[in-house]
Scaffold this motif. Structure first.
Motif, mmCIF file in Angstrom:
data_model
loop_
_atom_site.group_PDB
_atom_site.id
_atom_site.type_symbol
_atom_site.label_atom_id
_atom_site.label_comp_id
_atom_site.label_asym_id
_atom_site.label_seq_id
_atom_site.Cartn_x
_atom_site.Cartn_y
_atom_site.Cartn_z
ATOM 1 N N GLY A 1 39.894 46.723 39.715
ATOM 2 C CA GLY A 1 40.159 46.567 41.145
ATOM 3 C C GLY A 1 40.564 47.884 41.781
ATOM 4 N N THR A 2 41.395 48.621 41.077
ATOM 5 C CA THR A 2 41.814 49.930 41.595
ATOM 6 C C THR A 2 40.589 50.821 41.784
ATOM 7 N N ASP B 1 40.663 44.721 50.398
ATOM 8 C CA ASP B 1 41.078 44.544 49.017
ATOM 9 C C ASP B 1 41.141 43.032 48.808
ATOM 10 N N ARG C 1 41.961 39.033 45.127
ATOM 11 C CA ARG C 1 42.095 37.572 45.004
ATOM 12 C C ARG C 1 41.441 36.868 46.199
HETATM 13 C C1 LIG Z 1 45.808 42.997 45.520
HETATM 14 C C2 LIG Z 1 45.371 43.823 44.354
HETATM 15 N N1 LIG Z 1 44.459 44.777 44.544
HETATM 16 C C3 LIG Z 1 44.014 45.541 43.540
HETATM 17 C C4 LIG Z 1 44.477 45.362 42.258
HETATM 18 C C5 LIG Z 1 44.008 46.294 41.169
HETATM 19 O O1 LIG Z 1 43.295 45.675 40.160
HETATM 20 P P1 LIG Z 1 43.220 46.349 38.718
HETATM 21 O O2 LIG Z 1 44.477 46.027 38.018
HETATM 22 O O3 LIG Z 1 42.013 45.682 38.113
HETATM 23 O O4 LIG Z 1 43.016 47.806 38.900
HETATM 24 C C6 LIG Z 1 45.443 44.381 41.999
HETATM 25 C C7 LIG Z 1 45.988 44.193 40.631
HETATM 26 O O5 LIG Z 1 46.781 43.360 40.328
HETATM 27 C C8 LIG Z 1 45.905 43.593 43.087
HETATM 28 O O6 LIG Z 1 46.851 42.657 42.913
#
Ligand SMILES: Cc1ncc(COP(=O)(O)O)c(C=O)c1O
Length: 354
Positions: free
Chosen positions: A58-59, A166, A169
């Motif tokens: 996600g990051t 973002d 979820r």
């Molecule tokens: C709202 C949100 N965005 C982005 C991320 C980042 O995801 P990742 O841990 O796969 O990098 C998270 C991770 O928990 C998140 O809660």
């Protein structure tokens, strides 16, 4: 152990493991991996976008969106508690080379007036605004209504700016708002969604948008080292995440509500009842100091339950696929013992003894 630290702890299901073992693969950097291609097409369809790109996390997806949309030295407007600002290790300044300009966002909702005050064009002193970011569902457990998203999009349109979501979820948000993920994604130009949180896939996220945006992002993904070769092994689990697990999220939300109701019976408990998704936030006088928080975390661990220590006195319990009714009962029983005035339960063991 019962693990309620986050929905990121979800392990892949048996069906995912089988699909991963049997996945047809190719070199995705050549565009040859049929399973990745299938996942990207499915993701694009479910998010109502022209195209999608498989990324490691996600990051990575959020930062890739900033890197693709923004010229270096420009400014991104976002909520002060959003994941990009709070939990991505300052990556926006390192990768995209942008400045983040935070606005207060009560319950994760960006206020049009606050955005307007911060929008700016390039001049001798000021960087130009290049992007607005939203988060839905917010990692503080709240959803943002479609109307609130429309208000942000309208300002962005006035200024000719793109909006990134973002949507780690987004499927939780859709379940809680009673709409489709594509209804949420329609309010933004790019969206990142995670397959590896409540949807149980072991790894991976998607970044979706127009074909042109995704092609530009594909190049930047390569620059970031995100070309993953036989990634179909991972995408196979992602396909199951999208086809089978999005419909199960509402059950996690319901269990979070039951957990909140159960915890509310414990004296002194202060529950944040505004959480909409699979998270319960609460504080209790017994866990106010960092040492007390650490003792409580240790007390839960002794009862076979993994929780995170509280942040600034606030505990977060997260329900997910592997938390069923039996696990819920065990969490409530342990909570009653630990928070319900039984200091022996909190202070027993090596941590409490010191
Ligand atoms: C709202 C949100 N965005 C982005 C991320 C980042 O995801 P990742 O841990 O796969 O990098 C998270 C991770 O928990 C998140 O809660």
């Amino acid at each position: 152990m019962i693990d309620i630290r986050s929905d990121t702890v979800t392990k892949p299901t048996e069906a995912m493991r089988k699909a991963m073992a049997a996945a047809e693969v190719g070199d995705d950097v050549y565009g040859d991996d049929p399973t990745v291609n299938r996942l990207e097409a499915l993701g694009a369809e479910m998010l109502g976008k022209e195209a999608a790109l498989f990324v490691p996390s996600g990051t990575f997806g959020n930062q890739l969106a900033l890197f693709t949309w923004c010229r270096r030295g420009t400014e991104v407007i976002l909520g002060e508690e959003c994941h990009i600002v709070v939990h991505e290790a300052g990556a926006a300044s390192v990768i995209a080379g942008v400045q983040t300009r935070c606005v207060p966002a009560p319950d994760g909702v960006l206020q049009p007036g606050d955005i307007r005050k911060r929008l700016r064009k390039q001049d001798l002193h000021a960087p130009a605004t290049s992007l607005i970011c939203m988060e839905n569902a917010h990692s503080m457990g709240k959803t943002v209504s479609l109307a609130d998203m429309d208000a942000v999009k309208a300002i962005a349109a006035e200024w000719g700016l793109p909006v990134h979501l973002d949507g780690a979820r987004i499927f939780n948000a859709a379940a809680a708002l009673g709409c489709k993920a594509s209804d949420i994604a329609a309010r933004v130009d790019s969206v990142m969604c995670c397959l590896s949180k409540g949807l149980c896939a072991p790894v991976g996220s998607l970044l979706a948008g127009t074909k042109d945006f995704v092609e530009a992002a594909r190049l930047k993904r390569k620059i970031m080292g995100g070309g993953m070769r036989q990634a179909g092994i991972l995408a196979a689990a992602g396909i199951i995440a999208l086809t089978e697990h999005t419909a199960l999220l509402a059950a996690d939300h319901l269990r979070a509500k039951k957990l909140a109701q159960g915890l509310a019976h414990i004296e002194g408990m202060q529950i944040d009842t505004a959480a909409d998704i699979n998270m319960v936030f609460f504080s209790h006088p017994a866990g106010e100091t960092p040492q007390a928080g650490a003792n409580i975390t240790a007390a839960f661990a002794r009862q076979g339950i993994l929780i995170n220590p509280p942040e600034q006195g606030l505990f977060r319990f997260v329900t997910h696929y592997w938390i069923g009714d039996k696990e819920l009962d065990a969490i409530l029983a342990a909570s009653a013992t630990i928070f319900g005035g039984n200091s022996a339960a909190i202070f027993a063991g090596p941590q409490g003894a010191s």
